[in-house]
Every structure is written in structure tokens, then in C-alpha cells.
Design a protein around this motif. Structure first.
Motif, short mmCIF file in Angstrom:
data_model
loop_
_atom_site.label_atom_id
_atom_site.label_comp_id
_atom_site.label_asym_id
_atom_site.label_seq_id
_atom_site.Cartn_x
_atom_site.Cartn_y
_atom_site.Cartn_z
N SER A 30 6.71 -28.54 -13.31
CA SER A 30 6.80 -28.74 -11.89
C SER A 30 6.48 -27.39 -11.52
O SER A 30 5.49 -27.09 -10.25
CB SER A 30 7.51 -29.51 -10.46
OG SER A 30 9.13 -28.12 -11.46
N THR A 31 6.65 -26.41 -11.71
CA THR A 31 6.03 -25.06 -10.88
C THR A 31 5.07 -24.87 -11.92
O THR A 31 4.26 -23.66 -10.93
CB THR A 31 7.44 -23.60 -12.02
OG1 THR A 31 8.73 -24.63 -11.82
CG2 THR A 31 7.25 -22.55 -10.69
N ALA A 32 4.45 -24.50 -13.01
CA ALA A 32 2.97 -24.16 -13.30
C ALA A 32 2.29 -24.79 -12.54
O ALA A 32 1.25 -24.86 -12.34
CB ALA A 32 3.21 -25.02 -14.52
N ILE A 87 0.20 -19.39 -18.09
CA ILE A 87 0.84 -19.15 -17.00
C ILE A 87 2.10 -20.60 -17.08
O ILE A 87 1.36 -21.92 -17.36
CB ILE A 87 0.23 -19.60 -15.37
CG1 ILE A 87 -0.84 -18.21 -15.07
CG2 ILE A 87 1.38 -19.71 -14.84
CD1 ILE A 87 -1.66 -18.58 -14.27
N ASP A 88 2.84 -20.39 -17.33
CA ASP A 88 4.04 -21.55 -17.73
C ASP A 88 5.25 -21.29 -17.37
O ASP A 88 5.61 -21.02 -16.96
CB ASP A 88 3.43 -21.84 -19.40
CG ASP A 88 3.96 -23.34 -19.91
OD1 ASP A 88 4.19 -23.70 -21.35
OD2 ASP A 88 4.64 -24.01 -19.24
N GLY A 89 6.17 -22.74 -17.09
CA GLY A 89 7.58 -22.52 -16.31
C GLY A 89 8.13 -22.73 -17.06
O GLY A 89 7.98 -22.55 -19.06
N ALA A 90 9.94 -22.50 -17.48
CA ALA A 90 10.60 -22.26 -19.20
C ALA A 90 11.84 -23.13 -17.92
O ALA A 90 12.49 -23.39 -16.88
CB ALA A 90 11.24 -21.13 -18.75
N ASP A 91 12.50 -23.71 -18.98
CA ASP A 91 14.12 -24.42 -18.43
C ASP A 91 15.02 -23.21 -18.12
O ASP A 91 15.75 -23.33 -17.44
CB ASP A 91 14.59 -25.42 -19.14
CG ASP A 91 13.42 -26.97 -19.72
OD1 ASP A 91 12.96 -26.64 -18.61
OD2 ASP A 91 13.34 -26.61 -20.69
N GLN A 92 15.08 -21.99 -19.33
CA GLN A 92 15.25 -21.49 -18.80
C GLN A 92 15.00 -19.82 -19.47
O GLN A 92 14.83 -19.31 -19.85
CB GLN A 92 17.23 -20.81 -19.50
CG GLN A 92 18.68 -20.61 -19.84
CD GLN A 92 19.84 -20.62 -19.52
OE1 GLN A 92 19.49 -21.37 -21.21
NE2 GLN A 92 21.29 -20.78 -19.08
N LYS A 110 12.40 -23.78 -23.34
CA LYS A 110 11.33 -25.15 -23.06
C LYS A 110 11.61 -25.94 -23.04
O LYS A 110 12.45 -26.08 -24.02
CB LYS A 110 9.92 -24.50 -23.10
CG LYS A 110 9.87 -22.87 -21.96
CD LYS A 110 8.11 -22.81 -22.27
CE LYS A 110 7.18 -23.34 -21.79
NZ LYS A 110 7.22 -23.99 -20.89
N GLY A 111 11.14 -27.03 -23.06
CA GLY A 111 10.58 -27.67 -23.43
C GLY A 111 11.06 -29.25 -22.73
O GLY A 111 11.42 -31.14 -22.79
N GLY A 112 11.90 -28.33 -21.49
CA GLY A 112 12.28 -30.06 -20.83
C GLY A 112 11.56 -30.99 -20.36
O GLY A 112 11.52 -32.46 -20.22
N GLY A 113 9.91 -30.83 -20.73
CA GLY A 113 8.78 -32.03 -20.71
C GLY A 113 8.23 -32.48 -21.33
O GLY A 113 7.14 -32.96 -21.22
N ALA A 114 8.81 -32.44 -22.33
CA ALA A 114 8.93 -32.73 -24.00
C ALA A 114 7.47 -31.90 -24.29
O ALA A 114 6.17 -32.71 -25.32
CB ALA A 114 8.86 -33.38 -23.85
N ALA A 115 6.78 -31.42 -23.78
CA ALA A 115 5.70 -30.38 -23.78
C ALA A 115 5.07 -28.71 -24.89
O ALA A 115 4.50 -28.26 -25.45
CB ALA A 115 4.56 -30.34 -22.55
O1 DER Z 1 8.32 -28.54 -21.02
C1 DER Z 1 8.63 -27.43 -20.72
O2 DER Z 1 8.72 -26.06 -21.17
C2 DER Z 1 8.33 -26.91 -18.92
O3 DER Z 1 7.69 -25.70 -18.50
C3 DER Z 1 9.95 -27.13 -18.09
O4 DER Z 1 10.67 -26.99 -18.94
C4 DER Z 1 9.60 -26.39 -16.73
O5 DER Z 1 9.92 -27.60 -15.85
P1 DER Z 1 9.99 -27.31 -14.13
O6 DER Z 1 8.73 -26.19 -14.06
O7 DER Z 1 9.06 -28.82 -13.81
O8 DER Z 1 11.61 -26.96 -14.26
#
Ligand code: DER
Length: 239
Positions: A30-32, A87-92, A110-115
Motif C-alpha cells: 500500500s505504501t509503494a 521504490i518499495d515498502g517494508a514490514d520493518q 519484507k514479504g507481508g504481501g508475499a512478493a
Molecule cells: O510485501 C512487501 O514486502 C511489501 O512491501 C509490504 O511489506 C509493505 O506493505 P505496506 O506498504 O502495505 O505496509
């Protein structure tokens, strides 16, 4: 997760760092997604940009936004243009360099979205990797579960190896589908709880060596900047 306003500020901040002619790795989550939408606006305004999506979801959104797309092999092959920025998000995001390993400052889960398998390919291939996050993702040390993409046939062997490494594996169940989550690559995901991760680089190497592991969500020494959206603005940290 954090507020959408904070996520939007982070995503838009990173999207502003893209320059004309760039090939941009398009992260998942959602952030990306805010960065992708902003890049779509900038493309509409004349920016010459090509996107390399990291998932079905990011490809779908980028196509909706009218961003011209490149497949990863075409982007990074020897005759390809290369990826200028991802540009990418992260869980922590680790804010304190763990131990004496300076690389683990800016280490990510990363990996909350299994990607995370394609994300790591793109994020590692990029000349610069910009993380976009809200403050809820920051922690002095990494201590969330580490998502691990596993071959279905290897799921019990991987679970045993994770336990041997001090982790507790949990097969990720799907929400609106009976059975486990299946990734864009046709594999399963095991979320592995290790508690506080004192040495992300060491655990990364351990997990990568386990037969049946396709990719894990520890991103160590890959990020260059972290754009953290707050309620009032955005903070950009070099890592
Ligand atoms: O799956 C991922 O690695 C995504 O980047 C996820 O971890 C971050 O998702 P969010 O921006 O919706 O918190």
C-alpha cells in the motif's frame, strides 16, 4: 499499519526522486502504491519513465496508471537499460545498526504481501533502492516474523531447518481461499518468528542456504534511502 497520509507522503517523496528517462522498480504494497500513483501522474505530465513491476498487483496498478512497463529480464540483461531506482515498502526497518555490522543499519523485513522474491530481484538490481514507510515500520532491531517463500514440496524440510535455526515456522493461510497462500511464482509462504534478530546478515545467509527456500524477506545491505512519512511531512534517511 500506519496512517494512509504518512504512507502517501513517503510514497510521493520517493516518486519525486525519479528523473526523466529513469527505469523504476515498482514495489508492492500500500505504501509503494502511492509512489506508483504519483509516477503515473508525473508520466501523464510528460515524465519519460519505464516501470519494472514486482508483482501481479504492482503490474496491474502501473498499467492502470499508464506507466510504460518493462519485464525484469529485459530491464537488467546485458543489453538492457538497467534499473536506475527501485521504490518499495517494508514490514520493518532497522534503525539501529545491529552489532558491529554497519550493513545491517537499514536492514529490512519484507514479504507481508508475499512478493519479496521478485522484489528482492528488482531492489537488488537497482542502482538506488528507496524504501517507503510510515513510522510504525521503524524499530531499533528487527524482531518481526521473517516471510520465507518455500517450494511446496520443501515445506516440511524448511520448517525443520527454521526450527534448528531457532525460529518458529507458520505456513501462511489464505484469507478468502481454503488452504495456504500461493505466491505469484506458485510457491508457499512460511512466516518464521525468530524474536529479536541480532545479526540479520547471518540469519539471511542461514536461510538462503536451506534447500527448498526460494527467497526470504530479510533485505540486508540493499536499501540506500528510507523515506518515512509522518503526519506533517517526510524524513529521508541515508542508510
Ligand atoms: O510485501 C512487501 O514486502 C511489501 O512491501 C509490504 O511489506 C509493505 O506493505 P505496506 O506498504 O502495505 O505496509
Amino acid at each position: 499499519g500506519g496512517s494512509d497520509a504518512a504512507k502517501r507522503r513517503a510514497g510521493e517523496s520517493a516518486a519525486e526522486a525519479v528523473t526523466d528517462g529513469d527505469v523504476v522498480g515498482l514495489g508492492t504494497g500500500s505504501t509503494a502504491a502511492h509512489a506508483i500513483r504519483r509516477l503515473g501522474e508525473r508520466a501523464d505530465a510528460g515524465l519519460d519513465v519505464r516501470g519494472v513491476p514486482t508483482s501481479f498487483a504492482s503490474r496491474e496498478l502501473a498499467a492502470e496508471e499508464g506507466i510504460p512497463l518493462l519485464d525484469l529480464p529485459d530491464a537488467v540483461g546485458p543489453e538492457g537499460p538497467g534499473i536506475d531506482v527501485a521504490i518499495d515498502g517494508a514490514d520493518q526497518v532497522a534503525t539501529g545498526a545491529a552489532g558491529d555490522d554497519p550493513l545491517s543499519g537499514g536492514a529490512l523485513i519484507k514479504g507481508g504481501g508475499a512478493a519479496h522474491a521478485r522484489e528482492k530481484l528488482v531492489d537488488a538490481a537497482a542502482d538506488r533502492f528507496l524504501v517507503v514507510a510510515d513510522p510504525s515500520k521503524e524499530s531499533p532491531r528487527l524482531d518481526r516474523s521473517v516471510p520465507v517463500e518455500v517450494l511446496s514440496a520443501g515445506r516440511t524440510a524448511v520448517a525443520a531447518a527454521v526450527r534448528d535455526a531457532g525460529g518458529e515456522p507458520t505456513l501462511r493461510r489464505a484469507e478468502r481461499k481454503d488452504g495456504p497462500v500461493v505466491t505469484d511464482n506458485g510457491n508457499l509462504v512460511t512466516d518464521c518468528a525468530f524474536g529479536e534478530i541480532a545479526d540479520p546478515a547471518a540469519l539471511s545467509a542461514t536461510l538462503s542456504a536451506v534447500p527448498g527456500v526460494v527467497e526470504h524477506g530479510l533485505f540486508v545491505g540493499l536499501a540506500d534511502e528510507v523515506h518515512v512519512g509522518t503526519e506533517s511531512g517526510v524524513r529521508v534517511d541515508e542508510v
